[in-house]
Design an enzyme around this catalytic site. Structure first.
Site, mmCIF file in Angstrom:
data_model
loop_
_atom_site.group_PDB
_atom_site.id
_atom_site.type_symbol
_atom_site.label_atom_id
_atom_site.label_comp_id
_atom_site.label_asym_id
_atom_site.label_seq_id
_atom_site.Cartn_x
_atom_site.Cartn_y
_atom_site.Cartn_z
ATOM 1 N N ASP A 16 0.818 -1.221 0.000
ATOM 2 C CA ASP A 16 0.000 0.000 0.000
ATOM 3 C C ASP A 16 0.843 1.258 0.000
ATOM 4 O O ASP A 16 0.647 2.158 -0.822
ATOM 5 C CB ASP A 16 -0.935 0.028 1.220
ATOM 6 N N ARG A 96 -1.012 4.627 16.841
ATOM 7 C CA ARG A 96 -1.233 5.711 15.865
ATOM 8 C C ARG A 96 -0.808 7.083 16.356
ATOM 9 O O ARG A 96 -0.166 7.826 15.618
ATOM 10 C CB ARG A 96 -2.697 5.741 15.412
ATOM 11 N N ASP A 125 -8.051 3.967 11.660
ATOM 12 C CA ASP A 125 -6.687 4.486 11.724
ATOM 13 C C ASP A 125 -6.547 5.880 11.111
ATOM 14 O O ASP A 125 -5.814 6.717 11.632
ATOM 15 C CB ASP A 125 -5.715 3.507 11.077
ATOM 16 N N SER A 179 -4.997 -8.050 5.714
ATOM 17 C CA SER A 179 -4.620 -6.726 6.194
ATOM 18 C C SER A 179 -4.110 -6.904 7.614
ATOM 19 O O SER A 179 -4.858 -7.249 8.520
ATOM 20 C CB SER A 179 -5.829 -5.791 6.181
HETATM 21 N N1 ARG Z 1 -9.603 -2.878 14.108
HETATM 22 C C1 ARG Z 1 -8.423 -2.548 14.797
HETATM 23 C C2 ARG Z 1 -8.478 -1.122 15.300
HETATM 24 O O1 ARG Z 1 -9.265 -0.374 14.828
HETATM 25 C C3 ARG Z 1 -7.176 -2.798 13.974
HETATM 26 C C4 ARG Z 1 -6.984 -1.891 12.788
HETATM 27 C C5 ARG Z 1 -5.708 -2.087 12.003
HETATM 28 N N2 ARG Z 1 -5.525 -3.456 11.640
HETATM 29 C C6 ARG Z 1 -5.409 -3.957 10.419
HETATM 30 N N3 ARG Z 1 -5.374 -5.241 10.311
HETATM 31 N N4 ARG Z 1 -5.343 -3.225 9.363
HETATM 32 O O2 ARG Z 1 -7.753 -0.721 16.174
#
Ligand code: ARG
Length: 403
Positions: A16, A96, A125, A179
């Site tokens: 990505d 984050r 995110d 992912s």
């Molecule tokens: N659902 C989780 C959160 O919102 C993980 C998000 C990122 N994970 C991912 N596999 N892209 O904190």
């Protein structure tokens, strides 16, 4: 739209962000600085440097943030025993704001007017990154390619990669990867077959824990030392925050501790299903509750438990740098002054159970609670009056309601 002069991209070197790098260079025609954080995701970071170099990036930043991550983000959150929706240990959510903090720091240093990230338009995110940037430096613009370009699916992403000769990574089985978001606290896996919550997750989605069924038949006993609410040692040996979490991840992973298959409510509105592996964090939560159980006053502990869901939701929703999170943090931190001592746990086939706890600041009094005769003055008649007064209104109600 004013012209953008320089962009700092949060860059993993994965598919990505490799595509995003290319797209930013083409779309904005400006210099892109890449920032790759080592959060203990367990991946080689040098390939990211090589890939960025190949794409013509001059300023490549690779920074080891493991200690800062655990010391300043994971541990403060752990002091609250934070769980989102009762189960999720917030492994992605808490990383984050740290990444955003460094994006902003580098942007200021190199005089960039924008930062960019690879989070999609449907997830949490993007919100976490951007709220943090807003809070730290509102003059910096945020570019979110997933919301701007015409690519609408992973299929189209792969086509774009092919057209621009960008290497498409595949998993061990040669399939398009899930992912995945990994760091020292957890691995999160979403997408593909997991998008159907009625489907059982296949075993190969798990990355850092064994199936509890295959875990050793012999339990393992470990001791964790705490000081003022933070873990400081394992089995009597003092270790740094990142080393401690790394060690517990190894121990927990071997015993199948910390697996979670969860359907959660995203801030943006939809439900999503994910697989989480948080071996060290799961051990630490049990241990921290164990040491709090003997060192915290009842009302203090219950107040913490009341605000915990609110605090966890703030982190989940991306409000780490908001005043209400900082206010709750001050309350939580204040409560930890005497949360020191040692907790012993047994790791066995997926569980991490507290089996003993001790503290020089303990409020526990065996003399007071004992079923045997005790030296401490406790007048049993006081209990009678205590119950009589607490029952006063219940007796009035019962008389009126004719129970
Ligand atoms: N659902 C989780 C959160 O919102 C993980 C998000 C990122 N994970 C991912 N596999 N892209 O904190």
């Amino acid at each position: 739209m004013t012209k953008i002069e320089k962009i700092v991209l949060s860059y993993s070197g994965g598919l990505d962000t490799s595509i995003i790098l290319k797209w930013l260079q083409e779309t904005y025609g400006c210099e892109v600085v890449t920032f790759t954080a080592d959060l203990g995701q367990g991946e080689e970071l040098e390939p990211a440097r090589a890939k960025a170099e190949m794409s013509g990036v001059k300023d490549i930043r690779i920074v080891d943030l493991r200690e800062e991550f655990v010391r300043d983000f994971v541990f403060p959150m752990l002091r609250a025993n934070a769980l989102y929706e009762g189960q999720y240990l917030l492994g992605s959510s808490i990383a984050r704001p740290l990444i955003a903090k460094h994006l902003v720091g580098i942007a200021r240093e190199v005089g960039a007017d924008a930062v960019a990230h690879g989070a999609t338009g449907k997830g949490n995110d993007q919100i976490r990154f951007e709220l943090a940037v807003n809070a730290l430096d509102p003059s910096i613009r945020v570019i979110a390619p997933w919301r701007q370009w015409t690519i609408r699916s992973r299929m189209q992403l792969l086509e774009y990669a092919e057209k621009h000769r960008i290497l498409v990574p595949s998993d061990k089985r040669g399939e398009a990867p899930f992912s995945i978001d990994a760091n020292l606290l957890h691995t999160s896996t979403e997408g593909k077959i997991l998008e159907n919550p009625a489907e059982v997750a296949p075993d190969h989605v798990y990355q850092r824990t064994v199936d509890p069924i295959d875990a050793p038949d012999a339990p393992e006993i470990i001791t964790i030392g705490f000081e003022r609410g933070d873990p400081i040692s394992v089995n009597g040996k003092a270790v740094t925050p990142a080393a401690l979490l790394t060690e517990l991840n190894g121990l927990g992973g071997r015993h199948g501790v910390g697996r979670l298959d969860l359907v959660e409510n995203r801030f943006i509105g939809m439900k999503s299903r994910g697989i989480y592996e948080t071996p060290g964090g799961t051990i630490l939560l049990a241990a921290h509750r164990g040491i709090e159980s003997i060192t915290l006053d009842r009302a203090a502990a219950h107040l913490k438990d009341e605000i915990m869901p609110r605090y966890a939701e703030l982190i989940y929703n991306g409000f780490w740098f908001a005043p209400e999170r900082e206010m709750l943090q001050a309350l939580i931190d204040h409560s930890q002054a005497f949360v020191s001592g040692e907790v012993t746990l047994r790791l066995y086939k997926g569980s991490a159970s507290v089996i003993s706890r001790a503290s020089p600041c303990s409020l526990y009094s065996a003399d007071l609670v004992t079923f045997e005769e005790s030296a401490i003055a406790f007048d049993h008649h006081d209990a009678e009056g205590f119950i009589r007064l607490n029952g006063l209104r219940l007796r009035s109600l019962a008389a009126r309601n004719g129970r």
